[in-house]
Design a protein around this motif. Structure first.
Motif, short mmCIF file in Angstrom:
data_model
loop_
_atom_site.label_atom_id
_atom_site.label_comp_id
_atom_site.label_asym_id
_atom_site.label_seq_id
_atom_site.Cartn_x
_atom_site.Cartn_y
_atom_site.Cartn_z
N SER A 136 0.83 -1.22 0.00
CA SER A 136 0.00 0.00 0.00
C SER A 136 0.85 1.25 0.00
O SER A 136 0.57 2.22 -0.72
CB SER A 136 -0.91 0.03 1.24
OG SER A 136 -1.96 -0.85 1.04
N THR A 160 -6.64 2.71 3.45
CA THR A 160 -6.43 1.76 2.36
C THR A 160 -7.63 0.85 2.13
O THR A 160 -8.38 0.54 3.06
CB THR A 160 -5.18 0.88 2.60
OG1 THR A 160 -5.46 -0.01 3.69
CG2 THR A 160 -3.96 1.72 2.90
N GLN A 162 -7.63 -2.71 0.57
CA GLN A 162 -6.65 -3.68 0.09
C GLN A 162 -7.33 -4.97 -0.41
O GLN A 162 -8.23 -5.51 0.24
CB GLN A 162 -5.63 -3.98 1.20
CG GLN A 162 -4.89 -2.70 1.61
CD GLN A 162 -3.78 -2.90 2.63
OE1 GLN A 162 -3.53 -2.00 3.42
NE2 GLN A 162 -3.09 -4.02 2.63
N GLY A 166 -3.72 -9.55 -1.89
CA GLY A 166 -2.65 -8.98 -1.08
C GLY A 166 -2.30 -9.87 0.09
O GLY A 166 -1.20 -9.78 0.65
N CYS A 266 -6.19 0.53 7.72
CA CYS A 266 -5.97 -0.40 6.60
C CYS A 266 -7.10 -1.42 6.59
O CYS A 266 -7.32 -2.12 7.58
CB CYS A 266 -4.63 -1.09 6.74
SG CYS A 266 -3.25 0.05 6.52
N ARG A 268 -9.29 -4.54 4.54
CA ARG A 268 -9.36 -5.55 3.49
C ARG A 268 -10.75 -5.48 2.86
O ARG A 268 -11.76 -5.45 3.58
CB ARG A 268 -9.14 -6.94 4.10
CG ARG A 268 -9.03 -8.06 3.08
CD ARG A 268 -7.70 -8.10 2.38
NE ARG A 268 -6.58 -8.40 3.26
CZ ARG A 268 -5.30 -8.19 2.94
NH1 ARG A 268 -4.98 -7.66 1.77
NH2 ARG A 268 -4.33 -8.47 3.80
N HIS A 275 -4.61 -2.59 -4.87
CA HIS A 275 -4.88 -1.87 -3.63
C HIS A 275 -5.19 -0.40 -3.98
O HIS A 275 -4.52 0.20 -4.83
CB HIS A 275 -3.67 -1.87 -2.70
CG HIS A 275 -3.37 -3.21 -2.09
ND1 HIS A 275 -4.17 -4.31 -2.22
CD2 HIS A 275 -2.33 -3.59 -1.29
CE1 HIS A 275 -3.65 -5.32 -1.55
NE2 HIS A 275 -2.53 -4.91 -0.98
N GLN A 352 -1.01 -4.25 -6.66
CA GLN A 352 -0.05 -4.51 -5.57
C GLN A 352 0.85 -5.69 -5.87
O GLN A 352 1.88 -5.86 -5.23
CB GLN A 352 -0.81 -4.70 -4.24
CG GLN A 352 -1.14 -6.12 -3.84
CD GLN A 352 -2.26 -6.74 -4.67
OE1 GLN A 352 -2.95 -6.05 -5.40
NE2 GLN A 352 -2.46 -8.04 -4.54
#
Ligand code: NAP
Length: 372
Positions: A136, A160, A162, A166, A266, A268, A275, A352
């Motif tokens: 990231s 982020t 993500q 990742g 951060c 998911r 990302h 990413q």
């Protein structure tokens, strides 16, 4: 020719690394050896018509014959093998995708479009440990390189989004399996668009929360949901992924710790690949959209500025559009209506697995070989 060992070649990062190395003919200039932690002796990849047999990734004596080792195997492997190799007197170069050694004082974090002078200095000084940055952070810095080089950023809050890949091969597979599993439980009648949508929403919500939902890897549903924590809990309100934001940004830029404050959350999300980061940043002065576009566009060849309008943002600033591309998208640039300070928002989107992982590794190999 340099003997180059590649560990972790069949994982998420490793398979993209191999694809890129083949595309760029990197194998023409090295004598490659492939290693495995799980199937030494088995058949490995076939590259340029050559079939490779897998070597044992846990054999220190075998690894010690390599001039350069590139590993995408993960932090536990690095922690177990790297010190053992060094203790046996190995003098080669170690290029790593894992975070385990990033903050080691002898390690250089590699992101050459942003910090090539730091990398060149490290090579000259005899540094032999080169580590890819957090995905990231890497992608945000790729997008913002023009502002960084102009020393315009005072602080950043980085939120982020993500992707599942990742976390690795088994995780992205789980996201896809979750989606397929939900679909299997829905009839065409339930999916038909007539009548109230509420029964369908309720059924899918119940499926997502059901004990049978496949969540062995993530530990929580990701399909139709988010997971608001990545990596370990540092106990101070931050995840380790969030801590990396400031620590790695400043190390990559060769600044003292905390010189540019960076913090955020951060998260998911149920994205397959790429990302994104929504960044709020305080600049040292007002920067018009026109100047911003010129700064980011001219900093290196792998940034794609997307003007801040709906049509172009929706079509060009998305993981769906950017997946598989070396271009990092940057857009949604606007001055925030918070107060009169030069505080701006921006969204970066990047693959990413490319600039966030594999690309800096293969480029470091080529820097060591004097090819770039
Ligand atoms: P991964 O997909 O889990 O692969 C790591 C290793 O797991 C493989 O080399 C393989 O080792 C083993 N493995 C076990 N089951 C597998 C399966 N079903 N498919 C493929 N491999 C399997 O991990 P990764 O995402 O590539 O990450 C590797 C390192 O890079 C980590 O330290 C990670 O933090 C870092 N990184 C990842 C990303 C990303 O976007 N994924 C980005 C930046 C950095 P054997 O062949 O030896 O069994």
């Amino acid at each position: 020719m340099k003997q180059v060992g590649i560990v972790g070649w069949r994982g998420m990062v490793g398979s993209v690394l191999l694809q890129r190395m083949v595309e760029e003919n990197d194998f023409d200039d090295i004598s490659a050896h492939f290693y495995s932690t799980s199937s030494a002796g088995a058949a490995g990849p076939v590259i340029g018509g050559v079939s490779y047999t897998l070597k044992d990734a846990n054999s220190i004596s075998d690894l010690a014959e390599m001039d350069i080792i590139i590993t995408c195997q993960g932090g536990d492997y690095t922690k177990a093998i790297y010190p053992a190799l060094i203790n046996c007197g190995w003098q080669g170069y170690w290029i790593d995708a894992a975070s385990a050694l990033r903050m080691d004082e002898k390690a250089c974090i590699i992101l050459d479009p942003v910090n090539r002078p730091t990398i060149d200095r490290a090579v000259k000084e005899g540094i032999k440990l080169f580590v890819g940055g957090n995905c990231s952070i890497t992608l945000s810095l790729m997008g913002l390189a023009g502002l960084i080089k102009a020393d315009l950023i005072e602080w950043m809050s980085v939120m982020t989004y993500q992707s599942a890949s990742g976390a690795g091969a088994q995780y992205v597979r789980e996201l896809i399996v979750q989606s397929a599993w939900i679909s299997e439980h829905l009839s065409s009648d339930e999916l038909a668009s007539s009548g109230s949508v509420l029964p369908l929403v309720n059924k899918v919500s119940a499926l997502i929360n059901s004990a049978d939902m496949p969540i062995q890897n993530f530990g929580a549903p990701l399909m139709g949901s988010i997971i608001p924590w990545i990596d370990s809990d540092l106990g101070d309100g931050n995840s380790r992924e969030e801590w990396k934001g400031e620590a790695e940004t400043n190390k990559i830029l060769g600044l003292s710790p905390g010189a540019i404050p960076v913090n955020g959350l951060c998260i998911r999300v149920g994205v397959i690949r790429c990302h994104s980061a929504a960044i709020t940043m305080k600049l040292r002065r007002d920067v018009s959209e026109e100047e911003f576009a010129a700064l980011v566009t001219h900093s290196h060849p792998w940034v794609n500025y997307v003007p801040n309008n709906k049509v172009e943002s929706v079509s060009k600033l998305t993981p769906a559009y950017i997946s598989g591309s070396l271009q990092v998208g940057i857009g949604r640039y606007k001055k925030m209506s918070l107060n009169n300070d030069p505080i701006y928002s921006v969204l970066t989107v990047g693959d990413q697995l490319l600039w966030g992982a594999a690309e800096p590794l293969r480029r470091m190999l080529n820097i060591l070989l004097g090819k770039i």
